[in-house]
Design a protein around this motif. Sequence first.
Motif, PDB file in Angstrom:
ATOM      1  N   LEU A 145       0.842  -1.198   0.000  1.00 35.60           N
ATOM      2  CA  LEU A 145       0.000   0.000   0.000  1.00 35.60           C
ATOM      3  C   LEU A 145       0.875   1.245   0.000  1.00 35.60           C
ATOM      4  O   LEU A 145       1.801   1.373   0.805  1.00 35.60           O
ATOM      5  CB  LEU A 145      -0.894   0.018   1.246  1.00 35.60           C
ATOM      6  N   LEU A 146       0.598   2.163  -0.904  1.00 33.09           N
ATOM      7  CA  LEU A 146       1.272   3.468  -0.937  1.00 33.09           C
ATOM      8  C   LEU A 146       0.323   4.520  -0.388  1.00 33.09           C
ATOM      9  O   LEU A 146      -0.810   4.658  -0.851  1.00 33.09           O
ATOM     10  CB  LEU A 146       1.670   3.834  -2.370  1.00 33.09           C
ATOM     11  N   VAL A 147       0.790   5.263   0.610  1.00 35.79           N
ATOM     12  CA  VAL A 147       0.031   6.371   1.184  1.00 35.79           C
ATOM     13  C   VAL A 147       0.658   7.677   0.698  1.00 35.79           C
ATOM     14  O   VAL A 147       1.841   7.942   0.954  1.00 35.79           O
ATOM     15  CB  VAL A 147       0.023   6.322   2.722  1.00 35.79           C
ATOM     16  N   LEU A 148      -0.121   8.478  -0.019  1.00 42.54           N
ATOM     17  CA  LEU A 148       0.352   9.756  -0.528  1.00 42.54           C
ATOM     18  C   LEU A 148      -0.182  10.886   0.342  1.00 42.54           C
ATOM     19  O   LEU A 148      -1.403  11.022   0.505  1.00 42.54           O
ATOM     20  CB  LEU A 148      -0.093   9.966  -1.976  1.00 42.54           C
ATOM     21  N   ALA A 149       0.714  11.682   0.894  1.00 41.13           N
ATOM     22  CA  ALA A 149       0.336  12.861   1.681  1.00 41.13           C
ATOM     23  C   ALA A 149       0.862  14.083   0.946  1.00 41.13           C
ATOM     24  O   ALA A 149       2.008  14.489   1.137  1.00 41.13           O
ATOM     25  CB  ALA A 149       0.910  12.782   3.085  1.00 41.13           C
ATOM     26  N   PRO A 150       0.055  14.701   0.060  1.00 39.86           N
ATOM     27  CA  PRO A 150       0.547  15.810  -0.770  1.00 39.86           C
ATOM     28  C   PRO A 150       1.015  16.991   0.068  1.00 39.86           C
ATOM     29  O   PRO A 150       0.492  17.260   1.160  1.00 39.86           O
ATOM     30  CB  PRO A 150      -0.676  16.195  -1.619  1.00 39.86           C
ATOM     31  N   GLU A 161      -4.981   0.341  -3.640  1.00 38.65           N
ATOM     32  CA  GLU A 161      -3.545   0.291  -3.940  1.00 38.65           C
ATOM     33  C   GLU A 161      -2.816   1.564  -3.533  1.00 38.65           C
ATOM     34  O   GLU A 161      -1.643   1.525  -3.147  1.00 38.65           O
ATOM     35  CB  GLU A 161      -3.352   0.038  -5.447  1.00 38.65           C
ATOM     36  N   ILE A 162      -3.502   2.690  -3.671  1.00 42.94           N
ATOM     37  CA  ILE A 162      -2.936   3.981  -3.280  1.00 42.94           C
ATOM     38  C   ILE A 162      -3.966   4.721  -2.441  1.00 42.94           C
ATOM     39  O   ILE A 162      -5.111   4.881  -2.863  1.00 42.94           O
ATOM     40  CB  ILE A 162      -2.549   4.830  -4.516  1.00 42.94           C
ATOM     41  N   PHE A 163      -3.538   5.162  -1.274  1.00 44.05           N
ATOM     42  CA  PHE A 163      -4.440   5.882  -0.373  1.00 44.05           C
ATOM     43  C   PHE A 163      -3.926   7.301  -0.204  1.00 44.05           C
ATOM     44  O   PHE A 163      -2.762   7.518   0.153  1.00 44.05           O
ATOM     45  CB  PHE A 163      -4.513   5.188   0.984  1.00 44.05           C
ATOM     46  N   ILE A 164      -4.783   8.290  -0.484  1.00 44.51           N
ATOM     47  CA  ILE A 164      -4.376   9.693  -0.462  1.00 44.51           C
ATOM     48  C   ILE A 164      -4.855  10.348   0.834  1.00 44.51           C
ATOM     49  O   ILE A 164      -6.054  10.347   1.135  1.00 44.51           O
ATOM     50  CB  ILE A 164      -4.933  10.454  -1.685  1.00 44.51           C
ATOM     51  N   VAL A 165      -3.915  10.901   1.559  1.00 51.86           N
ATOM     52  CA  VAL A 165      -4.195  11.558   2.840  1.00 51.86           C
ATOM     53  C   VAL A 165      -4.287  13.054   2.575  1.00 51.86           C
ATOM     54  O   VAL A 165      -3.274  13.722   2.370  1.00 51.86           O
ATOM     55  CB  VAL A 165      -3.092  11.253   3.871  1.00 51.86           C
ATOM     56  N   ASP A 166      -5.501  13.589   2.563  1.00 51.48           N
ATOM     57  CA  ASP A 166      -5.674  15.011   2.251  1.00 51.48           C
ATOM     58  C   ASP A 166      -6.381  15.768   3.364  1.00 51.48           C
ATOM     59  O   ASP A 166      -7.013  16.805   3.126  1.00 51.48           O
ATOM     60  CB  ASP A 166      -6.426  15.188   0.928  1.00 51.48           C
ATOM     61  N   LEU A 167      -6.271  15.277   4.591  1.00 53.21           N
ATOM     62  CA  LEU A 167      -6.762  16.016   5.743  1.00 53.21           C
ATOM     63  C   LEU A 167      -5.566  16.612   6.475  1.00 53.21           C
ATOM     64  O   LEU A 167      -4.487  16.007   6.511  1.00 53.21           O
ATOM     65  CB  LEU A 167      -7.544  15.091   6.689  1.00 53.21           C
ATOM     66  N   PRO A 168      -5.711  17.791   7.045  1.00 53.74           N
ATOM     67  CA  PRO A 168      -4.562  18.449   7.689  1.00 53.74           C
ATOM     68  C   PRO A 168      -4.168  17.773   8.994  1.00 53.74           C
ATOM     69  O   PRO A 168      -4.973  17.124   9.658  1.00 53.74           O
ATOM     70  CB  PRO A 168      -5.074  19.880   7.934  1.00 53.74           C
ATOM     71  N   ASP A 169      -2.889  17.937   9.333  1.00 55.32           N
ATOM     72  CA  ASP A 169      -2.368  17.549  10.650  1.00 55.32           C
ATOM     73  C   ASP A 169      -2.539  16.066  10.951  1.00 55.32           C
ATOM     74  O   ASP A 169      -2.825  15.681  12.096  1.00 55.32           O
ATOM     75  CB  ASP A 169      -3.038  18.385  11.752  1.00 55.32           C
ATOM     76  N   GLU A 170      -2.331  15.228   9.948  1.00 59.20           N
ATOM     77  CA  GLU A 170      -2.448  13.791  10.198  1.00 59.20           C
ATOM     78  C   GLU A 170      -1.149  13.028   9.938  1.00 59.20           C
ATOM     79  O   GLU A 170      -1.145  11.798   9.975  1.00 59.20           O
ATOM     80  CB  GLU A 170      -3.554  13.181   9.331  1.00 59.20           C
ATOM     81  N   LEU A 171      -0.068  13.725   9.693  1.00 58.76           N
ATOM     82  CA  LEU A 171       1.171  13.008   9.406  1.00 58.76           C
ATOM     83  C   LEU A 171       1.630  12.163  10.585  1.00 58.76           C
ATOM     84  O   LEU A 171       2.198  11.074  10.402  1.00 58.76           O
ATOM     85  CB  LEU A 171       2.277  13.990   9.011  1.00 58.76           C
ATOM     86  N   GLY A 172       1.385  12.622  11.809  1.00 57.99           N
ATOM     87  CA  GLY A 172       1.748  11.819  12.977  1.00 57.99           C
ATOM     88  C   GLY A 172       1.069  10.470  12.968  1.00 57.99           C
ATOM     89  O   GLY A 172       1.648   9.451  13.381  1.00 57.99           O
TER      90      GLY A 172
END
Length: 432
Positions: A268-273, A307-318
Amino acid sequence: MAQSSGIALSLYLATRRVGGLARAQRNLRADFGDEQSNDTRVSERLGRSEVPRPKGPLIWIHVGSEAEAQAMPDLIDRLRDGGDSPAILMTTARYAPHDPLTARLPEDVIVQQAPYGYPATAEAFLQHWRPDVVLWADNKLDPALISCSHRAGIAMFLIDARVPKRPVWRWLPGIRRTLLRQFDYVLAGEKQYVKRLRPLGVPANRIEAVGFLQEGIAPLPCSHAERDSLGEVIATRPTWLAAGHSGLEVPMLVEAHAQAMRRSHRLLLVLAPQNPDDGAELATDLETDGWVVGLRSRDDEPEPDVEIFIVDLPDELGLWYRLSSISFMGGSLTPGTKHPVRNPFEAAALGSAVLSGPNHGIWHESFERLREAGAARTVNDTDGLARAVEQLLSPELVAEMAAAAWEVTTSGAEASDRIVELVNDALERKGW
């Protein structure tokens, strides 16, 4: 040997003293061109300053460049714990107009360009500031500044010490040995550097390995309920994260993911733009290309078919650093300085192995320390990234890197404690 190297240093300084100010002026023209009259750093390079010396004890911290100051804010806080707060002067040796000094420094820290390495400019600098203690954190030794400080009786400590870079003054051998002996104490980053510094003249009773200073950032927060819930969804799937990636990096990341999936189809690839607002458009583009995509902002979850999950909510990198065993630091495969690179200690402090491209921005020292410890790897292109991800699918290898990262990120506390102890003893001897 000590006497001959001392003579060599004296000869070198004598050559720098003759016409030193005129040569410094030529340096100014080379560094600043026609902007000399409008740039306050010009007077600083000559050892002068319009800023008055603060009253009370003054600690001078010297770093090689503004980027290397990233590790200093927490040390400054520790130096000011309890009792009277000493004034702090920080100098940077190498002019870097495109790398602004970290905004995390306390507002009252005085930041100046270090004077050019001539006896006249060094003496002017010391006469103005009269520091009580010097913390030298530059791997390049400046003969004029160090020798003049030594003669002035200033307590000097070499911190974050590695083997100093080879001097340009090779025609006078032994200078480096003399300079190292002028420090009251040397705090090396690792035991290997103690072994290499002692033959260069550092007495055994004045050197120890305490680890490197680190940025000391607090681990990024997350919702533990979210972590537990998403952890159940992801389960045992191998997961890698691209944190703060630029749009230019997306094709490389996706291609590397496609290559790595040949070895592990469940990957799984997680993309955090870098810009979360790009998430929806990115999802549409990837779906058009045939990928199964999940988007955080539409309440998708990383189900087994995603296969690819996009993280587009703020302040969730932790949250995603904790859920991903591998973290690629975005912006590092993009040339130039337009796209900022995230601090690798964000990922390392949360147990994620670190991957990056060759562009480390202001975090060069941080990446280098992690790499030297075996906690990070640098790749140069898409194929290199794919190979690194494939290799780190090995649980044993990624666990070794995560453990090394943890050791590096926690070693800075010992270094800070020892520096504070040495500084406090030096100030007490001076009656502060």
